[in-house]
Structures are given as structure tokens and as C-alpha cells.
Design a protein around this motif. Sequence first.
Motif, PDB file in Angstrom:
ATOM      1  N   ILE A  63      -4.722   1.010   5.672  1.00 44.04           N
ATOM      2  CA  ILE A  63      -4.647   2.452   5.478  1.00 44.04           C
ATOM      3  C   ILE A  63      -4.259   3.128   6.781  1.00 44.04           C
ATOM      4  CG2 ILE A  63      -5.996   4.482   4.875  1.00 44.04           C
ATOM      5  CD1 ILE A  63      -7.563   2.745   3.015  1.00 44.04           C
ATOM      6  N   VAL A  64      -4.819   2.626   7.869  1.00 45.15           N
ATOM      7  CA  VAL A  64      -4.467   3.181   9.170  1.00 45.15           C
ATOM      8  C   VAL A  64      -2.988   2.978   9.454  1.00 45.15           C
ATOM      9  CG1 VAL A  64      -4.783   2.840  11.626  1.00 45.15           C
ATOM     10  CG2 VAL A  64      -6.752   2.967  10.138  1.00 45.15           C
ATOM     11  N   TRP A  65      -2.471   1.746   9.222  1.00 47.23           N
ATOM     12  CA  TRP A  65      -1.055   1.487   9.504  1.00 47.23           C
ATOM     13  C   TRP A  65      -0.162   2.420   8.692  1.00 47.23           C
ATOM     14  CZ3 TRP A  65      -1.833  -4.218   7.834  1.00 47.23           C
ATOM     15  CH2 TRP A  65      -2.593  -4.875   8.798  1.00 47.23           C
ATOM     16  N   VAL A  66      -0.464   2.501   7.396  1.00 46.55           N
ATOM     17  CA  VAL A  66       0.402   3.271   6.509  1.00 46.55           C
ATOM     18  C   VAL A  66       0.291   4.754   6.816  1.00 46.55           C
ATOM     19  CG1 VAL A  66       0.816   3.886   4.109  1.00 46.55           C
ATOM     20  CG2 VAL A  66       0.322   1.538   4.715  1.00 46.55           C
ATOM     21  N   ALA A  67      -0.928   5.200   7.138  1.00 46.33           N
ATOM     22  CA  ALA A  67      -1.085   6.628   7.430  1.00 46.33           C
ATOM     23  C   ALA A  67      -0.352   6.996   8.698  1.00 46.33           C
ATOM     24  CB  ALA A  67      -2.568   6.953   7.577  1.00 46.33           C
ATOM     25  N   VAL A  68      -0.503   6.178   9.728  1.00 41.99           N
ATOM     26  CA  VAL A  68       0.147   6.510  10.990  1.00 41.99           C
ATOM     27  C   VAL A  68       1.653   6.359  10.865  1.00 41.99           C
ATOM     28  CG1 VAL A  68       0.380   5.832  13.395  1.00 41.99           C
ATOM     29  CG2 VAL A  68      -1.867   5.927  12.358  1.00 41.99           C
ATOM     30  N   GLY A  69       2.092   5.336  10.141  1.00 39.21           N
ATOM     31  CA  GLY A  69       3.523   5.130  10.001  1.00 39.21           C
ATOM     32  C   GLY A  69       4.156   6.203   9.136  1.00 39.21           C
ATOM     33  N   GLY A  70       3.540   6.495   8.033  1.00 41.09           N
ATOM     34  CA  GLY A  70       4.165   7.422   7.093  1.00 41.09           C
ATOM     35  C   GLY A  70       4.168   6.780   5.733  1.00 41.09           C
ATOM     36  N   ARG A  90       5.074   8.231   2.753  1.00 37.59           N
ATOM     37  CA  ARG A  90       5.981   8.723   1.722  1.00 37.59           C
ATOM     38  C   ARG A  90       7.290   7.974   1.675  1.00 37.59           C
ATOM     39  NH1 ARG A  90       4.299  13.995  -0.736  1.00 37.59           N
ATOM     40  NH2 ARG A  90       2.161  13.880  -0.042  1.00 37.59           N
ATOM     41  N   ASP A  91       7.500   7.096   2.641  1.00 36.27           N
ATOM     42  CA  ASP A  91       8.797   6.452   2.656  1.00 36.27           C
ATOM     43  C   ASP A  91       8.634   5.015   3.106  1.00 36.27           C
ATOM     44  OD1 ASP A  91      11.284   5.717   4.597  1.00 36.27           O
ATOM     45  OD2 ASP A  91      11.852   6.729   2.745  1.00 36.27           O
ATOM     46  N   ILE A  92       9.312   4.139   2.422  1.00 38.66           N
ATOM     47  CA  ILE A  92       9.081   2.719   2.644  1.00 38.66           C
ATOM     48  C   ILE A  92       9.587   2.289   4.016  1.00 38.66           C
ATOM     49  CG2 ILE A  92      11.213   1.752   1.658  1.00 38.66           C
ATOM     50  CD1 ILE A  92       7.742   0.594   0.758  1.00 38.66           C
ATOM     51  N   THR A  93      10.656   2.932   4.496  1.00 40.62           N
ATOM     52  CA  THR A  93      11.166   2.586   5.825  1.00 40.62           C
ATOM     53  C   THR A  93      10.150   2.957   6.890  1.00 40.62           C
ATOM     54  OG1 THR A  93      13.297   3.264   4.953  1.00 40.62           O
ATOM     55  CG2 THR A  93      13.202   2.718   7.287  1.00 40.62           C
ATOM     56  N   ALA A  94       9.608   4.170   6.754  1.00 38.40           N
ATOM     57  CA  ALA A  94       8.621   4.617   7.724  1.00 38.40           C
ATOM     58  C   ALA A  94       7.400   3.723   7.684  1.00 38.40           C
ATOM     59  CB  ALA A  94       8.232   6.069   7.443  1.00 38.40           C
ATOM     60  N   THR A  95       6.994   3.315   6.476  1.00 39.95           N
ATOM     61  CA  THR A  95       5.826   2.440   6.362  1.00 39.95           C
ATOM     62  C   THR A  95       6.080   1.126   7.081  1.00 39.95           C
ATOM     63  OG1 THR A  95       5.416   3.397   4.187  1.00 39.95           O
ATOM     64  CG2 THR A  95       4.238   1.389   4.737  1.00 39.95           C
ATOM     65  N   LEU A 126       0.832  -1.197   0.000  1.00 46.07           N
ATOM     66  CA  LEU A 126       0.000   0.000   0.000  1.00 46.07           C
ATOM     67  C   LEU A 126       0.869   1.250   0.000  1.00 46.07           C
ATOM     68  CD1 LEU A 126      -2.862   1.112   0.123  1.00 46.07           C
ATOM     69  CD2 LEU A 126      -2.684   1.094   2.599  1.00 46.07           C
ATOM     70  N   GLY A 127       2.021   1.161   0.652  1.00 46.55           N
ATOM     71  CA  GLY A 127       2.940   2.285   0.626  1.00 46.55           C
ATOM     72  C   GLY A 127       3.372   2.620  -0.788  1.00 46.55           C
ATOM     73  N   VAL A 128       3.647   1.593  -1.575  1.00 46.53           N
ATOM     74  CA  VAL A 128       4.028   1.827  -2.972  1.00 46.53           C
ATOM     75  C   VAL A 128       2.879   2.460  -3.745  1.00 46.53           C
ATOM     76  CG1 VAL A 128       4.603   0.707  -5.136  1.00 46.53           C
ATOM     77  CG2 VAL A 128       5.747   0.012  -3.048  1.00 46.53           C
ATOM     78  N   VAL A 129       1.683   1.882  -3.601  1.00 50.77           N
ATOM     79  CA  VAL A 129       0.552   2.350  -4.399  1.00 50.77           C
ATOM     80  C   VAL A 129       0.086   3.730  -3.952  1.00 50.77           C
ATOM     81  CG1 VAL A 129      -1.846   1.877  -4.978  1.00 50.77           C
ATOM     82  CG2 VAL A 129      -0.225   0.014  -4.874  1.00 50.77           C
ATOM     83  N   TRP A 130      -0.010   3.930  -2.667  1.00 50.00           N
ATOM     84  CA  TRP A 130      -0.558   5.182  -2.170  1.00 50.00           C
ATOM     85  C   TRP A 130       0.534   6.225  -1.953  1.00 50.00           C
ATOM     86  CZ3 TRP A 130      -2.738   5.903   3.433  1.00 50.00           C
ATOM     87  CH2 TRP A 130      -3.300   7.171   3.535  1.00 50.00           C
ATOM     88  N   GLY A 131       1.575   5.819  -1.214  1.00 48.79           N
ATOM     89  CA  GLY A 131       2.604   6.778  -0.865  1.00 48.79           C
ATOM     90  C   GLY A 131       3.416   7.224  -2.048  1.00 48.79           C
ATOM     91  N   TYR A 132       3.798   6.291  -2.899  1.00 50.49           N
ATOM     92  CA  TYR A 132       4.668   6.642  -4.005  1.00 50.49           C
ATOM     93  C   TYR A 132       3.918   6.957  -5.268  1.00 50.49           C
ATOM     94  CZ  TYR A 132       8.754   5.551  -1.293  1.00 50.49           C
ATOM     95  OH  TYR A 132       9.745   5.578  -0.352  1.00 50.49           O
ATOM     96  N   CYS A 133       2.781   6.318  -5.478  1.00 48.70           N
ATOM     97  CA  CYS A 133       2.070   6.551  -6.727  1.00 48.70           C
ATOM     98  C   CYS A 133       0.872   7.456  -6.541  1.00 48.70           C
ATOM     99  CB  CYS A 133       1.651   5.206  -7.325  1.00 48.70           C
ATOM    100  SG  CYS A 133       1.100   5.342  -9.003  1.00 48.70           S
TER     101      CYS A 133
END
Lengths: 365, 290, 412
Positions: A293-300, A302-307, A76-83
Motif C-alpha cells: 500500500i505504501v509503494w502504490v500510494a507513494v508511486g501513484g 491511478r496509473d499503472i506506469t506510475a505504480t 494492487l494498482g489494479v484493485v485499488w487504483g482502478y477498481c
Amino acid sequence: MNPIELPDASEAPARRGLKLWLSRLEGPQTMGRGPAFWAVVVLAVLAALSYPAFANDYVVGNAAYFFVWTFMAMGLGVVWGYCGALSFGQTAFFGLAGYAYGVITINIGSAFGATWLALLLAVALGGVFALLIGYFMFYGRIKGVFVGIVTLSVTLVLETFMAQTAGPQWRIGDARLNGFNGMSGMPPLTVPWPGGDIMLYSGTALYYVLLGMVVLCYLGLRMLLNAPFGNVLVAIRENPERAEMLGYDIRLYQMLAFGLGGALAGLSGALYTAWGQYITPSSMGLTAAALPIVWVAVGGRRDITATLLGCLLVIAGFQSLTIYGSQYALVVMGALLVFTVLVTPDGLVFTAINRMGRLFKRVRR
Amino acid sequence: MEFFPASFSIFYQFGNAFAFLVISCAGLAVIFGMMGIINLAHGEFIMCGAYVTASTARAGLPLPLAIACGALTAALVGMVLERTVIRHLYHRPLDSIIATWGISLIATQAVLILLGPSMSGTGTPLGSTLVGERSYSIYRLVLFASAVGLLGGLYLLFYRTRFGVIARATIQRPEMARALGVDTRRVYGLTFGLGAGLAGLAGGLYAPTMTMVPTMGATFIVESFVTVVVGGADIFLGAAPAAAILAVIKAALTAWYGQLFGQIGLLVAVIVVIRVMPGGLSAFIKRWQR
Amino acid sequence: MKKNPNRHLMAAMLAGTCIAGLPAMAQDGPIKIGVLEDQSGDFAAATNVKVHAIELATKEINDAGGIDGRPIELVIYDTQSDNRRYQEFMRRVLQQDQVDVVFAGFSSASREAYRPIVNQFDGLAFYNNQYEGGVCDANMIVTGAVPEQQFSTLIPWMMEEYGPNVYTLAADYNFGQISAEWVRQIVDEQGGTMVGEEFIPLGVSQFSQTIQNIQESDADFVVTLLVGAAQASYYEQANASNVDLPMASSVNVGQGYEHKRFTPPSLSQMHVTTNYIEEIDTPASNDFVERFRAMFPDEPYINQEAANSYIGINLYKQMVERAGSTDHDEIRAVLGEGDVCFDGPSGNVCLDPQSQHMSHTIYLAKVEEDHSISFPEVWENIEPYWLGDAGCDLTQNDPSAQYTPSNPPPAQ
């Protein structure tokens, strides 16, 4: 795809092949570079490797359970955060791959490494289905919140459909889909070994396997996201029209990113099924769809490490809250979400790493 | 005469589905269409309206008054929420999803802790009437009338009153409105309150017909969501016709093939419509008008 | 329900977790019972009372000296109506807390989610809910009622009372579909006609088309197998449309106390076969209700699952004392003797050694216009006969599977 030579920031001579890919472990799209960062990463991996020596089997198995979900978060980080496409339906691929793993292993058994084949096929199925949905959406110029609605609808259709497959006519080979009650009876991941197959139930052995997968996936994604592919994704996220005017077919890139996200979600799904020997339609429902979505939003995002870190933190945190906080757990979770959005909209972990990074820079000077 | 009962039945089923979609999505449409905020706590505003309506009705208030109370309470809660949280999220649709999801979690769990796992409802008023051989609930017809009335009322509000003009101006060109002296923050607050109040109204209207549990909002949210998104940004050019189309699809499929196909059919229709009209129905209609 | 009464037991739980860290298992220490129930989420309305029933039984047993002199210690987790929490916490309670037995599960999905884990660790779990039947698993003891107990009593009575034409309205998943299958079978056997069968996906709350279909049919009564708060809206809507047909159910009233939560007369003419509800007017039942309300004065309703959980704790106590240990094989040997019975709030109930399910006294509860309850009929000692008849014999082997009438155990 022709390898486009990126001008290297340090103006070193052009690299080829393996060196090129290794150089992509660091880059503009991922946080963290330099020996200090990689030292921390190596330390973290070593700590994770030695963790089972200090903790009992349950805690290690629980940690393995956390690892299972990280793939979906990274996807999800790739699809949402990066794309830039908020997909509300990663659970559709999760569930599809989970059921695929179950159906395949129930039918062909677990001998001679068949479970690994099943894992591969399940992930491939998730990826292919995601490519199809991605094609449908992005080549139809669907964007923004509509992507979320379409993907949500897809996962809800799957859930509604699977929940009523309880009857005996709903079977694929020997595997009964069993509707809402869920499908069980599939074997865990099994390593063929002379003298007796090793069944990877939740425990130390599975932990190591999953740790290896997480590390490989993380490094692989770093390399991919710092490659031209990743750069294009970010360009699409920032300004799709500009990216198109520069000559990139953004629909193709979006579809591919979505396929990758789907494959990763599928990996989570198959691993979850192998971990618990159980898969159910409610893992494709509304609540389940909102969790990544909650995990990725809270983690961050924009960056795969943060996700990755954020996902682990949030899952572990929510579980502890549920154990020790009883009824108030859900209230705290909700408050955490609101807090994150208002105070650290880029994600808690992302902001934290950023602040630490700035602190170090100041210290160094 | 066979024709009248049959066509009444069809009309009744369609009216039911249409009323459900319109009433439940009105609040969401105002908030999303006007402010670009995706309000995942919409279901909880509905629950708030339903709970307040039920408690006041049981305390003795006549039902229409109780429903008005429910709507007003939800509106007030909405305005408070807008002041504290939503204010920072305008035109950040993805962030608003997460924040409102968090609020929804807090609300549902808090109600569970404070008021217990369920609340006693009120009965459905107005009884039933016989058409042909079957009896129909009169209240359901009232719901359909309410839906139509709601659309009419909103139209009057947004197109014939001063508040409506100012609201539309603020939403379309906030800087211009500010330059002309409009207090945009107050307008946003009132509009969000209106959206929340409409959700509370939905809760109040449906409270006599449903079981009341803290998670009751969940049964409205998916359908109201898809109606709003299929409709696009404009509630009159978008959400209303979207509700009509989706209602026809759902009612027809449910009548011919059963509830499962009705549910799945609705979701599949959403996917297809969005694919064919990527900006939603209102974008399509606007383009067609030119 | 205001204060969290689990607080004092949370301390016990934390203490238990600390104790579990000790390397050796003290054989003479307390007997640990894990409790995994949905105290929040969709299912909370019907399951909080189960935890209270377990706490009541524990207190009574501990006050009387415990099990063989050893006190009971409860380890309670809130599974939030989420199947994944069942998996996580079942693992935790068996591996880390190392309890002797687990009382777990409300929905069948949650049971199927945790059953592989119970099997993996060879644990022992009590499932205290009514369900669709068919679990043939040596690691499970089921005190909940099963379809043959509820329908073989209900349907013939309804057909005799109201007529042979039956319309079934069922939730569209395993429990609803299998129960509908049972209804179909029994109606057939009794010479009646199924005039309609409708399956409703979970979460659907609008029933106008369904109500119309029912009115168009010639049904004499409607069998409603509706699950969840959304589907329960049917009753209000049917009442508003004046459907006015008698209703029969195995799942409402006895579990979710709809007759207390819905306004009269929406549930009037509802007939339910249940193994316990608090309105039962026998000395044993009244005594139980009195003791329950003494410990939990704010309890909204004492349902059949609460009674089953209470009975389950007492049955476990009996088996451990007769076996002389908490070892599962020895407990199952005692079960195999065939006379593990308990005289509880619902009368005398016994565990069946072949299927490890429980026999029940089945009460027919009829909801009147004002939602008061009358009991036109009581059937004593109805056995869970289907699994044994179909070929499940846990004294001989352990298939660890769930069977249905259309998917019976393979012929031996």
C-alpha cells in the motif's frame, strides 16, 4: 464477453484481433501516448537490458529482487487504483502462492521444467483464492474500508495459522511447513537445458527472465485496462451505482479485478520464494501487508506506469536508506508517506509524470 | 458453593476481554465514527499514554493521577497532530490510512532512538483476591469497571452536554452547523484530541500490566480496529455491542481451545460479521430500529 | 542510548564498500567481518549489545595487532528485525562487500532466511544466539546455547527442588514448540508429570485465561518459554493474580534482561539456565564487564548473546591464525582438530567438530524478590551432544539442514 467496439478517438476504421489489442496499449486509462512516450519506454527497456554489462552480479541480482515485488504492486494498482477497493491483504495471496511453489517443487523436484509448472500452479492458486475471497466480499456487498478490514483479517489469519505449523505433523508430501522459522529447501527456477539445467539463482540470468516478465505484464495490463474491462473498473471506482444502473454487474467485475490482483500478488510470492529459496509466515503479517500500500500510494495508484515506477523507486529508496541511514531510515520513510499524502495525494511519481507531461506540452507549443 | 466461583470465573474472563476491546477501541471509534479518519497511529497514542503514565508514576505521582497525565499528554499531542496533518484528511479514509501509518513509523522509531528499546514499567496495583480456589487480580476488575465507566462517561458527554450536541451536529451536518455559527474546525480539533486522549487513557490503564517497548501499540491495534469496524460508525450503537460480542467469542474460544483458536476465531468472526452486516453493527441496529 | 556509536564504523563500511569494487581481492588487506543485526524494530532491545560486543572484540584485537597482522574491518548493516533485509544484506555482504565471515541473526527465522544464501555462496556465518537446536550445516558456526545444554541441567534441578508436576507455557512457534518437546522428554525421563502445556501465539499479551488454567492445575513449577515483549507481559499479570509458583526458563533474563526491566517482584522465583549474564561474579566475567562498560558506558545490559558474539570473534581469530588463511575449508580443518577453545567471560568454551556448536558453562541464575540474582548451581563444560548423537557429523558430510527431536537426521 462480446468485444464491444469502442469509438476510436481518431475515427479510424474498426480494428480486429491483434490490431485491436495493440491499439489498446494507449488509451484513456493509462498515461503516456504517442511516439515520444514509446521511445522513452524502448530506451528504458534497452537500458535495463544492457544494465548487467555495467554492474556487478550483486547489483543485478538486487535489481532482480526489486522486480519480484513489482507484480504485487501492479496487482494492487489494479484493485485499488482502478477498481477503488483498498485491499489490505494482498500478502495473503503472496504467501499462499509462495508456500504453494515451495510445496510443489519440494515434492516434484526441478527436472524437466517442473519449477515453471509449479510457478504457474502457484499463481493459479493465488488467483483462485482471490476469486473466492472476492466472491465472498463483493457478492456480499462489502465495500469501502470494510474490504480493507476483511482482507487484513484474512492475511492475519493465514499468518497466525502458518506461524504455528512448526511440528512434524505439518507437512504436505515431503515439504514440512516449518511454522514461523519458514520453509526452505526449494529449488530456484530452473531452465532445463541439455548438458545441465540452468538454475536461476539471484543473478543476471534471473534478472533477464524477470525483466521480460515485468515488461510483458506491464504491456498486458495496459492493454487490459484500456479495454472495456478497464473502463468498467474505472466506472465502478468513480460511481458504483451509476455503473450498475448502466447495466453492468459490478460485483462480477470487482471479483474479477480482485482475482487478477490476487494472481499478480501470487506471482510475486512464488518468484520471491524462488529467488531466495525461502518463505515465512511473517511475509503475510501486518507490516508486510502495509508495504504494498505504501509503494502504490507513494508511486501513484491511478496509473499503472506510475505504480510500476513508484514501486521500484520506493523499494530501492528504502533499501538505500536502510543501508546508509541506519536508525533514521524508518523516520524518513514515515515522513515520506506523510509528505506524499499531504503534498502529492495522487502519488509522487504520478504527479511528477503529469508535471513533466505538461512541461512538454508547453514546450511543444 | 460451586456455582459462584465458576460463574465469577466466566464473568471475569468475559469482563477482561470486553474491557480490553472497549478501552482500546474507544479512541479509534470516536475518531473514525465521528470524523471518517482511520487512525493507524492509534497504537502510538496508546504508547504515548503508557510511557507518560509509567514515568510520572515512577516519579512519585499516585497512579490515577499518572494515568490522567498520560491521557492528557496524548490528547495534546493529538490536537497538535490534527492541526498540522489530519486537518487535510477529513473524509478521505484511504489517504488517512497512509498518513497515519507514516506518523506511526516516525513515532515508533523516534521513541526507540530517544528513549531506548524499552522502558521500565510500574507494578500492577491492588494485589489479588481469592474467589473459590483461585486468586484474581483486583486491578483487572478495576479495568472492567473503567470500561463501563468510560462508556457511561462518553454517553453523558455526547448526549447530555452542550459540547456533545455541537460535536454530533458538526459530524452529521457540518455545513448546517457552520451556518448556525459553530466553529467546526475547533470542534474537529477537540474531537480528535478527545480520541487521542482516550487512546492515551487506554495506554495508561494498561501500562501497569504490560511490558513497555516502543512497538507496544501493535498489540492493541488489530483488535481495536476490527472492533470499531465491526461496530460501524456509532460508538454506542456499534462499538460497544461489537466489543461485547467479540469479547464473548474470544473468551469462549480461548477458554475451550486455547489462545491460538481465540486469536483466529476473533478474526474469522470479524469476517463473518462484516459479511452478514456490511455496514457494521450500528447500521444493522439502526435499520432494525426503524 | 543516545549517539550512534556506529558512525565511525559506518565510514569504515563505506570505505569497505569502495574497496570491494576493486577487481582483485587483496590477500594482505584487512580481514572483513560482516555484521547483520537488528538495530531497530522488535528485536532491538536484545541485539544492539551484540554489535557493541563485536566492536569491543574488534578494538581489542586490532589494538593488539590484528589477526596475523591484518586489522579487522567491520561491515555493519541494520536488518530492522525483518527477514527480507537479512536476505538482501546477506547477499550484499557476501557478493559485493566480499567479507570473509558474517556474524548474523537473532531470530531463528532470520537464520533460516539467510542460510540458503550462505550456502549458495559457500560463505561462513556465525550464529550467536540461543535457539531450538539442530542446525547441521558446514557453513554455520553456532555459539548460542541449545536445548540439551539448557534443559538437561535446568529441569532435573527444578524437579528435585520443587516437585515433579510441570506446566509448560510456550510461544507457539518452532523455538517454543521444540523447547517444549525437550521439556516433555526430560520430565518423562526424570519420572515427573506434565500437568499442562499451553502454546501462545506471538504477539498475544493478555493471559487471564492462561493464569486461571495454571492455578487450576497441580503444577509445582511453570516452565515459561515466552518470546517477545507482548508475551513477556505474562509475568506482571501472573504476579498481579498472585500465582506464586516458581518459574523456569531458558530464554528470559539471559537474553532480554527482564529482571532489570520489570518491576519487582514480578520475576521473583524465576530460574534461568544461561551461559552468561553480567551478574556472574568470576574474575573473567568482571573483567569483561569492566572493559565493556569502559567502551560503552550507557549499555543497559550485557547479555549472553553479547558474550557469545565476543567469544565468536576471538574463536574466529584463533582459527584463522592456526589455519594461516581465511579460506573456509582450512578453517574447518582446524575446527575438525577438536581443540578450538577460548577462555572467555563465561569460562572455557570449545567448538565441537561434529556439529560446529559450542560447549558452554551453564549458570543457574535465580531471581530473588528484589530482582537481584543468585547462582545456586554451575555446570561446567556442557557439550552440545544431541546433534552428534543423533547422527550429524560435519567432518564427514554436509546436509545443510535443521533437525529436531521428532525429525532427526536420517540413519546413515
